[in-house]
Design a protein around this motif. Structure first.
Motif, PDB file in Angstrom:
ATOM      1  N   GLU A 189       0.838  -1.193   0.000  1.00 22.49           N
ATOM      2  CA  GLU A 189       0.000   0.000   0.000  1.00 22.49           C
ATOM      3  C   GLU A 189       0.876   1.248   0.000  1.00 22.49           C
ATOM      4  O   GLU A 189       1.849   1.336   0.737  1.00 22.49           O
ATOM      5  CB  GLU A 189      -0.916   0.003   1.229  1.00 22.49           C
ATOM      6  CG  GLU A 189      -1.865   1.189   1.256  1.00 22.49           C
ATOM      7  CD  GLU A 189      -2.827   1.144   2.424  1.00 22.49           C
ATOM      8  OE1 GLU A 189      -3.603   2.096   2.583  1.00 22.49           O
ATOM      9  OE2 GLU A 189      -2.801   0.139   3.173  1.00 22.49           O
ATOM     10  N   VAL A 190       0.534   2.203  -0.826  1.00 24.32           N
ATOM     11  CA  VAL A 190       1.245   3.474  -0.908  1.00 24.32           C
ATOM     12  C   VAL A 190       0.366   4.557  -0.268  1.00 24.32           C
ATOM     13  O   VAL A 190      -0.787   4.733  -0.649  1.00 24.32           O
ATOM     14  CB  VAL A 190       1.562   3.854  -2.367  1.00 24.32           C
ATOM     15  CG1 VAL A 190       2.285   5.197  -2.419  1.00 24.32           C
ATOM     16  CG2 VAL A 190       2.382   2.761  -3.025  1.00 24.32           C
ATOM     17  N   THR A 191       0.930   5.207   0.731  1.00 22.02           N
ATOM     18  CA  THR A 191       0.162   6.290   1.382  1.00 22.02           C
ATOM     19  C   THR A 191       0.582   7.629   0.837  1.00 22.02           C
ATOM     20  O   THR A 191       1.750   7.847   0.467  1.00 22.02           O
ATOM     21  CB  THR A 191       0.399   6.263   2.895  1.00 22.02           C
ATOM     22  OG1 THR A 191       1.813   6.375   3.168  1.00 22.02           O
ATOM     23  CG2 THR A 191      -0.087   4.938   3.504  1.00 22.02           C
ATOM     24  N   HIS A 192      -0.356   8.545   0.731  1.00 18.27           N
ATOM     25  CA  HIS A 192      -0.115   9.894   0.203  1.00 18.27           C
ATOM     26  C   HIS A 192      -0.609  10.921   1.209  1.00 18.27           C
ATOM     27  O   HIS A 192      -1.688  10.776   1.792  1.00 18.27           O
ATOM     28  CB  HIS A 192      -0.845  10.082  -1.130  1.00 18.27           C
ATOM     29  CG  HIS A 192      -0.447   9.094  -2.180  1.00 18.27           C
ATOM     30  ND1 HIS A 192       0.709   9.199  -2.911  1.00 18.27           N
ATOM     31  CD2 HIS A 192      -1.055   7.944  -2.609  1.00 18.27           C
ATOM     32  CE1 HIS A 192       0.798   8.181  -3.752  1.00 18.27           C
ATOM     33  NE2 HIS A 192      -0.269   7.399  -3.584  1.00 18.27           N
ATOM     34  N   GLY A 193       0.186  11.937   1.387  1.00 20.20           N
ATOM     35  CA  GLY A 193      -0.225  13.041   2.250  1.00 20.20           C
ATOM     36  C   GLY A 193      -0.058  12.730   3.722  1.00 20.20           C
ATOM     37  O   GLY A 193       0.368  11.688   4.145  1.00 20.20           O
TER      38      GLY A 193
END
Length: 244
Positions: free
Chosen positions: A240-244
């Motif tokens: 999973e890639v998290t943003h912000g």
């Protein structure tokens, strides 16, 4: 990670005479390490239950007894042991005493040192103790399997393996999986390392497998694994890639 729990899975049927010495040898080989032994009793009709009850009450480490209500074969016995395992690494060894337990820590260390992209360390036997006919049949089967599956493994029939438990549980299980672990691990997107091990003679009892039934079943399994690999892409690693 050197002290992390290792689950040693021993599939066996009617190996009561071999198990006490094998368990003692494992204890010696694994001295100073945290481990449990899981014996998967594949529908034995001998004194396996009594032998394991005595071992469980006297050994300073866990000796767990998983019993099949009927004989289901080596691969499904290994599967039962894997799903019972509490360790992050499962090491497998045959219950007949032909595999030498001194190689279990060698395989575990090779797997750990190889890094997270490698999920299995496969033993490859030297100085085989089987009959010449079995050795020739095994060599041909290994050549044919590698020619079709390209798993770069000389001897997949060796019972000595160390595999990351999480990955081991992902591979498909059928009556013959234990002969194709490297190819199925590669299919999951991981690498395999190999360690040479020295084979021994069986101490007691007789083999549950013959040349012809093993060969015929192995050919059918090879076709099935080839089909599986043709129909299923090598599994990607997902995160999973998290943003912000």
């Amino acid at each position: 990670m050197a002290d992390a729990l290792i689950s040693i899975v021993i599939p066996g049927r009617n190996e009561a005479a071999n198990l006490p010495l094998l368990i003692d040898e494992i204890a010696s080989a694994m001295s100073g390490r945290d481990f449990e032994i899981i014996i998967v009793d594949d529908g034995s009709t001998d004194d396996t239950a009594a032998v394991l009850a005595a071992q469980a009450s006297t050994q300073p480490f866990p000796v767990r007894h998983i019993r099949h209500d009927k004989s289901s074969g080596q691969s499904l016995a290994v599967r039962s042991g894997i799903w019972a395992a509490r360790g992050d690494i499962v090491a497998t060894i045959d219950g007949d005493g032909q595999n030498d337990p001194q190689y279990i820590p060698v395989l575990v260390d090779a797997l750990r040192n190889a890094g997270p992209d490698v999920a299995a360390a496969q033993g490859q036997r030297l100085k085989r103790r089987d009959s010449k006919a079995k050795q020739l049949a095994s060599r041909f089967a290994n050549w044919l399997r590698n020619a079709i599956l390209h798993d770069e493994t000389r001897d997949t029939g060796c019972g000595l393996k160390a595999v990351r438990t999480e990955v081991f549980r992902k591979i498909p299980f059928f009556d013959g999986t234990h002969r194709f672990v490297p190819a199925l691990i590669i299919q999951e997107g991981y690498g395999v390392v190999h360690c040479d091990v020295v084979d021994r003679s069986r101490r007691h009892g007789k083999s549950n497998y013959g040349i012809f039934d093993r060969g015929l079943q192995g050919t059918a399994d090879l076709v099935g694994v080839w089909w599986l690999r043709r129909r299923r892409r090598r599994m990607p690693k997902a995160r999973e890639v998290t943003h912000g």
